[in-house]
Design a protein around this motif. Structure first.
Motif: not given
Length: 328
Positions: A220-247
């Motif tokens: 039941s998390v209904i407030h904003r959160v932050t997702f810590p992501v590892r830089a080298a892996i995040a760089a390969n995951s643009g579509t997935e991570l932008t989709g996560l934040v925007r949704s």
């Protein structure tokens, strides 16, 4: 027949939603906003500066007198330096495989409260046991009037790339406890990772994302959160991570981190992720050298068209609603 009074009742609600979407860092939850606490960054979260691995007295003292904004520290169960052998373990500041420290969690937080310095705090809990052991300390300290600064409670609660064998912190226990007991803290939840050395490829998969969203939903998390992501892996995951934040709930962010120099980062891909998502949605807990390579200051307007487009869409929707009301 449509009831005009119902529409009129909804107009103020629509205004509130519009304001939150226009300026998500001021979402109306209990956590203190970093952007509001440090107005000098102008909602550009990439300008937030970090003191990393502040796990002993010397580093804590240094971080209280430097120009860092957020103090990041790790919490585990262990012994204070000089304690008697066999003494009961307690929450101390340290990173595995450390088992001793000259700084307890209680002293860490009390020192910051007494310092009167303008600092935020991120606490990274390494196990369910240490978080459970820290609950009473957090409950006692976070209710103090002096605890009026941003406080993040972080744990890796889901298995992540690349086939990480590290055991996550119990997700339901950690998330539900933070939500129920510590409304003034921002929930920071990430994935365990394995990268560097002979492993230089990998991404946050759709399965990783779905697992995380399920954890938040069932707790039941209904407030904003932050997702810590590892830089080298995040760089390969643009579509997935932008989709996560925007949704996610407005105000949700990424915190991009890097602690291992052996990680090879696709700098251009990481830069694109940051600018595509928007600098108001990304924290950078990165080495100074990598931040220089990103060279974000020459791209202040790169992500603006997207943000303007989204904001304009909300304004159009609001305008349509007003016109509908007037035509009734």
């Amino acid at each position: 027949m449509y009831d005009n009074r119902m529409f009129l009742f909804n107009v103020p609600f629509l205004l509130i939603i519009l304001i939150q979407l226009w300026n998500p860092v001021k979402a109306t939850d209990g956590a203190i906003s970093v952007a509001a606490y440090f107005p000098e960054i102008g909602n550009d979260l990439t300008k937030v500066t970090w003191a990393h691995a502040v796990n002993n007295r010397a580093k804590l003292n240094a971080s209280l007198h430097d120009n860092s904004m957020m103090i990041e520290a790790d919490v585990l169960m262990g012994q204070l330096t000089g304690s008697a052998p066999g003494e009961n373990p307690l929450p101390i500041m340290g990173h595995p495989p450390t088992t001793t420290s000259d700084l307890s969690l209680e002293e860490f937080l009390t020192t910051i409260l007494k310092s009167n310095k303008r600092k935020g705090v991120k606490l990274d809990f390494k196990s369910k046991e240490v978080f459970a052991g820290a609950e009473n300390i957090l409950e006692e300290i976070l209710v103090k009037p002096e605890a009026d600064f941003p406080i993040w409670l972080n744990a890796d609660v889901a298995p992540g790339p690349v086939a990480s064998t590290v055991k996550p912190v119990d997700p339901d226990y950690f998330v539900s406890t933070v939500v129920k007991k510590f409304p003034s803290a921002l929930l920071s939840v990430g994935w365990t990772t394995r990268f560097g050395g002979d492993i230089q490829t990998g991404k946050y998969t759709d399965e990783n994302i779905a697992n995380m969203t399920d954890i938040l939903s069932r707790n039941s998390v209904i407030h904003r959160v932050t997702f810590p992501v590892r830089a080298a892996i995040a760089a390969n995951s643009g579509t997935e991570l932008t989709g996560l934040v925007r949704s996610s709930v407005p105000g949700t962010t990424l915190t991009i981190w890097m602690s291992n120099d052996s990680d090879k980062v696709n700098v251009e891909a990481l830069k694109y992720l940051i600018l595509d998502l928007g600098r108001d949605k990304v924290y950078l807990d990165l080495p100074a050298g990598l931040i220089q390579e990103l060279n974000l200051n020459n791209n202040n307007s790169a992500a603006s068209p997207l943000r303007i487009s989204v904001a304009t869409s909300y304004m159009v929707l609001f305008g349509v609603a007003i016109l509908s009301m007037l035509s009734l």
